[in-house]
Design an enzyme around this catalytic site. Structure first.
Site, short mmCIF file in Angstrom:
data_model
loop_
_atom_site.label_atom_id
_atom_site.label_comp_id
_atom_site.label_asym_id
_atom_site.label_seq_id
_atom_site.Cartn_x
_atom_site.Cartn_y
_atom_site.Cartn_z
N GLY A 48 0.77 -1.25 0.00
CA GLY A 48 0.00 0.00 0.00
C GLY A 48 0.80 1.29 0.00
N GLU A 102 4.43 4.09 5.81
CA GLU A 102 3.21 3.27 5.73
C GLU A 102 2.07 4.12 5.17
OE1 GLU A 102 1.82 0.69 5.27
OE2 GLU A 102 1.19 -0.38 7.08
N ASP A 106 -4.26 1.76 11.10
CA ASP A 106 -5.65 1.49 11.50
C ASP A 106 -5.61 1.03 12.96
OD1 ASP A 106 -8.16 0.23 11.79
OD2 ASP A 106 -8.29 -0.28 9.70
N PHE A 155 -13.85 2.47 5.88
CA PHE A 155 -13.00 1.79 4.90
C PHE A 155 -12.77 2.72 3.72
CE2 PHE A 155 -11.87 -1.05 1.46
CZ PHE A 155 -10.89 -1.80 2.09
N ASP A 162 -6.22 -0.37 -1.14
CA ASP A 162 -7.03 -1.20 -2.03
C ASP A 162 -8.24 -1.81 -1.36
OD1 ASP A 162 -5.32 -3.00 -0.44
OD2 ASP A 162 -6.24 -4.57 -1.67
N ARG A 168 -6.14 0.98 -5.90
CA ARG A 168 -4.91 1.62 -5.42
C ARG A 168 -4.47 2.81 -6.27
NH1 ARG A 168 -2.45 -1.91 -1.75
NH2 ARG A 168 -2.61 -4.13 -2.21
P1 IMP Z 1 -3.40 -2.11 11.03
O1 IMP Z 1 -2.42 -3.20 11.32
O2 IMP Z 1 -4.78 -2.41 11.55
O3 IMP Z 1 -2.92 -0.73 11.45
O4 IMP Z 1 -3.64 -2.09 9.48
C1 IMP Z 1 -2.66 -1.78 8.59
C2 IMP Z 1 -2.99 -2.25 7.20
O5 IMP Z 1 -4.37 -2.55 6.98
C3 IMP Z 1 -2.66 -1.13 6.23
O6 IMP Z 1 -1.34 -1.19 5.83
C4 IMP Z 1 -3.61 -1.40 5.09
O7 IMP Z 1 -2.99 -2.30 4.20
C5 IMP Z 1 -4.80 -2.07 5.71
N1 IMP Z 1 -5.92 -1.12 5.90
C6 IMP Z 1 -6.31 -0.53 7.05
N2 IMP Z 1 -7.35 0.28 6.84
C7 IMP Z 1 -7.63 0.19 5.52
C8 IMP Z 1 -8.62 0.83 4.68
O8 IMP Z 1 -9.48 1.62 5.10
N3 IMP Z 1 -8.57 0.51 3.36
C9 IMP Z 1 -7.66 -0.35 2.83
N4 IMP Z 1 -6.72 -0.96 3.57
C10 IMP Z 1 -6.71 -0.69 4.92
#
Ligand code: IMP
Length: 177
Positions: A48, A102, A106, A155, A162, A168
């Protein structure tokens, strides 16, 4: 800007390309100021972050090197545990200032894991640069040193992010309807 359809879902425009590029510029200025006299290693988290990294790194004026890693997840021994592994990190990070690049933070679980791994590899300083941050979804407590903007826990797609591999390529951010 109009709604877009990505696979079976509809998304509406959320953050403009102009606003994103303004945030990239601000981050680059801050990094250039903080890293003056240092030689940071930028660690870009694939897939991403490739667009954010490409925009950001062309604005970085300090000496630096750049590497890319992909995270692989495996089922752990129990159903709840997930092991994430850095694939492709050949660079020596010992005693280096590492800036993780990054697209979005999230829950923070992914980057928290990367930070722990870099600390084990004896990086002297680990910083995080993320374009988007969902504070209401965040479950960890690391600091995001270079942050583009906060967004709600919706989302989103575009600017590298993506939905099931698609979306993307859009230069701005879209939110699920
Ligand atoms: P985390 O580990 O929950 O912080 O998530 C990180 C990864 O989840 C990011 O690098 C994204 O690849 C994916 N991600 C989190 N939120 C979204 C979103 O809203 N759309 C698409 N991918 C997401």
């Amino acid at each position: 800007m109009k709604k877009i359809k990505v696979k079976d879902k509809e998304f509406i425009p959320f953050v403009s390309e102009h606003k994103i590029q303004r945030a990239v510029k601000q981050i680059s200025q801050q990094v250039n100021q903080d890293m003056a006299g240092k030689v940071p290693l930028f660690l870009v988290i694939l897939n991403g972050a490739f667009i954010f990294a490409s925009d950001l790194l062309r604005k970085i004026t300090v000496d630096c090197d750049i590497t890319f890693v992909k995270l692989a997840s495996y089922e752990g021994t129990s159903t709840t545990s997930t092991v994430k592994e850095l694939i492709g990190l050949g660079e020596v990070v010992k005693d280096r200032t590492v800036i993780i690049v990054e697209d979005i933070v999230d829950t923070g679980i992914t980057i928290d894991h990367v930070i722990q791994m870099l600390k084990k590899m004896e990086a002297s300083d680990v910083k995080v640069a993320a374009m988007f941050f969902k504070p209401d979804a965040f479950q960890r407590d690391f600091h995001i040193h270079y942050k583009g903007m906060d967004i709600p826990p919706d989302f989103v797609v575009g600017y590298g992010l993506d939905y099931d591999g698609f979306g993307r390529n859009h230069p701005c951010l879209f939110r699920l309807v």
